[in-house]
Scaffold this motif. Sequence first.
Motif, mmCIF file in Angstrom:
data_model
loop_
_atom_site.group_PDB
_atom_site.id
_atom_site.type_symbol
_atom_site.label_atom_id
_atom_site.label_comp_id
_atom_site.label_asym_id
_atom_site.label_seq_id
_atom_site.Cartn_x
_atom_site.Cartn_y
_atom_site.Cartn_z
ATOM 1 N N SER A 194 0.819 -1.206 0.000
ATOM 2 C CA SER A 194 0.000 0.000 0.000
ATOM 3 C C SER A 194 0.855 1.259 0.000
ATOM 4 O O SER A 194 0.508 2.263 -0.631
ATOM 5 N N ARG A 198 0.476 4.218 -2.472
ATOM 6 C CA ARG A 198 0.084 5.499 -1.880
ATOM 7 C C ARG A 198 1.073 6.610 -2.260
ATOM 8 O O ARG A 198 0.667 7.732 -2.581
ATOM 9 N N THR A 204 -5.664 3.753 -1.879
ATOM 10 C CA THR A 204 -5.573 2.546 -1.073
ATOM 11 C C THR A 204 -5.840 2.927 0.373
ATOM 12 O O THR A 204 -6.107 4.096 0.663
ATOM 13 N N THR A 208 -2.446 -0.709 6.158
ATOM 14 C CA THR A 208 -2.976 -2.021 5.784
ATOM 15 C C THR A 208 -1.999 -3.128 6.167
ATOM 16 O O THR A 208 -1.319 -3.685 5.301
ATOM 17 N N VAL A 214 -5.385 -4.529 1.887
ATOM 18 C CA VAL A 214 -4.883 -4.086 0.583
ATOM 19 C C VAL A 214 -5.872 -4.452 -0.515
ATOM 20 O O VAL A 214 -6.281 -3.622 -1.325
ATOM 21 N N TRP A 217 -9.389 -2.850 -1.980
ATOM 22 C CA TRP A 217 -9.437 -1.689 -2.877
ATOM 23 C C TRP A 217 -9.364 -2.066 -4.350
ATOM 24 O O TRP A 217 -9.430 -1.194 -5.213
#
Length: 225
Positions: A194, A198, A204, A208, A214, A217
């Motif tokens: 993530s 990100r 996301t 996580t 994860v 999404w």
Amino acid sequence: MKWPKRIATGFLAVVMLYLIAALFGSILPANQFWKSSDDGIELFIETNGLHTGIIMPIRSDVFDWSVLIRPEHLKDPTVYGSHILVGWGHEGVYRNTEQWQDLRFSDAASAIFGSDEVLLHVYHLNYPQAYPHYRRGIKVSEAEYRKIVETIKARFAFDEAGGPIPSSGYGKYDLFYKSRGHYNAFYTCNSWTSDVLRQAGIRTGIWTPFQGGVMRWFLETEPEN
């Protein structure tokens, strides 16, 4: 008997707080308004039920992974594919825990309390759309993909000659590379996945630590007939 009960109660409270934080961290979005590009570089997000990773083309207009991840690193160079699945994680857990039932107490304890012994896991495959356990691909812009590449490249550890340090994996299609970073209960293999997304601006969860946080999404891929 009071102190053992207090210790047990405190431990359970910490575990519950961790799980609640993981739930909310997985639900709350980072980069909330991001949308997949109509045309761009197609990626896949994958899980085996324990670890997550990012599937990328070996060659694209943005970057050619063959400068780091070479066919000769594999026991059988002929399985060098069109795509690679890349994940990051704790060395003991990665090497010894392909599935949950393989997890050893010593590896779990080391992972929870923290370790600098970390690896990148690279799995070679051809165009992955037909694999039912992969999630639906997303398309990212060249600028977004460039950020993903730079974040992953920064995790490679290098030998004195400036080359990556490969070692054998689970089978002939995968291998590990020595990596940089610190693994602990708050920054897991799934947190890393993530984090890479990100930093590139892709939507996301904000935190996580588990694979489900994860994968929620990303939509499932329908297997081809």
